[in-house]
Design a protein around this motif. Structure first.
Motif, PDB file in Angstrom:
ATOM      1  N   PRO A  55      -8.431  -2.264   5.593  1.00 54.17           N
ATOM      2  CA  PRO A  55      -8.829  -2.884   6.863  1.00 54.17           C
ATOM      3  C   PRO A  55      -8.617  -1.900   8.016  1.00 54.17           C
ATOM      4  CG  PRO A  55      -7.345  -4.332   5.626  1.00 54.17           C
ATOM      5  CD  PRO A  55      -7.368  -3.007   4.917  1.00 54.17           C
ATOM      6  N   GLU A  56      -9.452  -1.992   9.034  1.00 56.04           N
ATOM      7  CA  GLU A  56      -9.406  -1.050  10.162  1.00 56.04           C
ATOM      8  C   GLU A  56      -8.036  -0.994  10.816  1.00 56.04           C
ATOM      9  OE1 GLU A  56     -11.501   1.333  11.221  1.00 56.04           O
ATOM     10  OE2 GLU A  56     -12.606   0.790   9.420  1.00 56.04           O
ATOM     11  N   GLY A  57      -7.401  -2.142  11.030  1.00 50.34           N
ATOM     12  CA  GLY A  57      -6.084  -2.167  11.672  1.00 50.34           C
ATOM     13  C   GLY A  57      -5.061  -1.380  10.883  1.00 50.34           C
ATOM     14  N   MET A  58      -5.120  -1.491   9.576  1.00 49.55           N
ATOM     15  CA  MET A  58      -4.188  -0.771   8.709  1.00 49.55           C
ATOM     16  C   MET A  58      -4.489   0.725   8.734  1.00 49.55           C
ATOM     17  SD  MET A  58      -3.357  -1.974   4.873  1.00 49.55           S
ATOM     18  CE  MET A  58      -1.760  -1.761   4.175  1.00 49.55           C
ATOM     19  N   ILE A  88      -0.181  -6.051   8.740  1.00 52.27           N
ATOM     20  CA  ILE A  88      -1.509  -6.586   9.001  1.00 52.27           C
ATOM     21  C   ILE A  88      -1.397  -8.104   9.026  1.00 52.27           C
ATOM     22  CG2 ILE A  88      -2.777  -4.644   8.021  1.00 52.27           C
ATOM     23  CD1 ILE A  88      -3.241  -6.265   5.498  1.00 52.27           C
ATOM     24  N   ASP A  89      -2.287  -8.738   9.751  1.00 48.28           N
ATOM     25  CA  ASP A  89      -2.227 -10.196   9.807  1.00 48.28           C
ATOM     26  C   ASP A  89      -2.802 -10.809   8.538  1.00 48.28           C
ATOM     27  OD1 ASP A  89      -5.060 -10.418  10.029  1.00 48.28           O
ATOM     28  OD2 ASP A  89      -4.951 -10.258  12.200  1.00 48.28           O
ATOM     29  N   GLN A  91      -5.335 -12.829   7.924  1.00 47.51           N
ATOM     30  CA  GLN A  91      -6.786 -12.745   7.754  1.00 47.51           C
ATOM     31  C   GLN A  91      -7.198 -11.350   7.281  1.00 47.51           C
ATOM     32  OE1 GLN A  91      -9.211 -15.035   7.770  1.00 47.51           O
ATOM     33  NE2 GLN A  91     -10.608 -13.409   7.194  1.00 47.51           N
ATOM     34  N   GLU A  92      -6.604 -10.331   7.881  1.00 42.95           N
ATOM     35  CA  GLU A  92      -6.913  -8.961   7.493  1.00 42.95           C
ATOM     36  C   GLU A  92      -6.466  -8.693   6.052  1.00 42.95           C
ATOM     37  OE1 GLU A  92      -7.141  -4.961  10.130  1.00 42.95           O
ATOM     38  OE2 GLU A  92      -5.172  -5.896  10.020  1.00 42.95           O
ATOM     39  N   PHE A  93      -5.305  -9.243   5.675  1.00 36.82           N
ATOM     40  CA  PHE A  93      -4.819  -9.095   4.310  1.00 36.82           C
ATOM     41  C   PHE A  93      -5.766  -9.777   3.324  1.00 36.82           C
ATOM     42  CE2 PHE A  93      -2.349 -10.661   0.676  1.00 36.82           C
ATOM     43  CZ  PHE A  93      -1.908  -9.452   0.160  1.00 36.82           C
ATOM     44  N   THR A  95      -8.913 -10.373   3.688  1.00 32.99           N
ATOM     45  CA  THR A  95     -10.138  -9.570   3.643  1.00 32.99           C
ATOM     46  C   THR A  95      -9.934  -8.360   2.735  1.00 32.99           C
ATOM     47  OG1 THR A  95     -10.738 -10.270   5.870  1.00 32.99           O
ATOM     48  CG2 THR A  95     -11.794  -8.261   5.050  1.00 32.99           C
ATOM     49  N   PHE A  96      -8.781  -7.715   2.859  1.00 29.47           N
ATOM     50  CA  PHE A  96      -8.459  -6.559   2.023  1.00 29.47           C
ATOM     51  C   PHE A  96      -8.439  -6.943   0.544  1.00 29.47           C
ATOM     52  CE2 PHE A  96      -5.045  -3.950  -0.001  1.00 29.47           C
ATOM     53  CZ  PHE A  96      -5.766  -2.770  -0.086  1.00 29.47           C
ATOM     54  N   THR A  99     -11.905  -7.473  -0.673  1.00 24.62           N
ATOM     55  CA  THR A  99     -12.574  -6.176  -0.760  1.00 24.62           C
ATOM     56  C   THR A  99     -12.143  -5.446  -2.028  1.00 24.62           C
ATOM     57  OG1 THR A  99     -12.672  -6.017   1.642  1.00 24.62           O
ATOM     58  CG2 THR A  99     -12.924  -3.971   0.432  1.00 24.62           C
TER      59      THR A  99
END
Length: 187
Positions: A55-58, A88-89, A91-93, A95-96, A99
């Protein structure tokens, strides 16, 4: 879950993966032949394939930490280059994780592992692909001794093994058949 569902409809359940003790022994042998610095280095193929799907944030946090480490001239390696302080939050986790489950991403990571640490790839993936495929190929023969015939076979395995098992079976005369999955709305 697969075993429970199979039993619920009266299926014969066959556990087809290689014994974990054999795999762990082979992995230990493979690790002894592997340059772990190369495998875990920040510029390894495995690292690059993992980073490409983060994820972009990570990614931003990792880049910031890499810059700080470079400035401090730190020489310590962290596993897969991911520092435990990176967060990471939810939602981002999620998504990861989704993916990571995509077939093309699993292929990318497995190809990178194969290129960087072929012995580990052989022990963890390729040898087990052959073991599982042979088991499937010989299933009708082994159950045939009990007077049973196998009309339909359903195999459940990790995504990293699908291509290797399919390739082995195709080389041994199996034909691919696709049926829509009614549980997923006919997909």
């Amino acid at each position: 879950m697969s075993v429970r569902e199979g039993l619920a409809i009266g299926s014969t359940i066959v556990l087809g993966d290689r014994d974990v003790e054999v795999t762990l022994k082979r992995l230990t042998q493979a690790l002894a032949k592997t340059d772990l610095r190369k495998l875990l280095s920040a510029d390894s193929e495995v690292e690059k394939s993992m980073e490409s799907i983060l994820p972009e944030g990570m990614k931003k946090q990792m880049e910031q930490q890499q810059t700080q480490r470079t400035q401090q001239n730190a020489n310590n390696l962290t596993s897969m280059g991911i520092d435990p302080s990176i967060s990471i939050d939810k939602q981002e986790f999620n998504t990861f994780v989704e993916t990571m489950k995509a077939k093309e991403n699993v292929k990318k990571i497995m190809n990178a592992l194969k290129a960087t640490a072929p012995e580990i790839y052989e022990a963890m993936v390729a040898e087990r692909d052959v073991y599982m495929a042979r088991g499937l190929d010989e299933l009708n023969v082994s159950l045939g001794g009990n007077g049973k015939s196998v009309d339909t076979t359903v195999a459940v395995m990790g995504m990293a093994h699908v291509d290797g098992v399919e390739r082995y079976l195709a080389e041994n005369g199996w034909k691919e058949m696709r049926y829509p999955c009614t549980a997923l709305g006919g997909i």
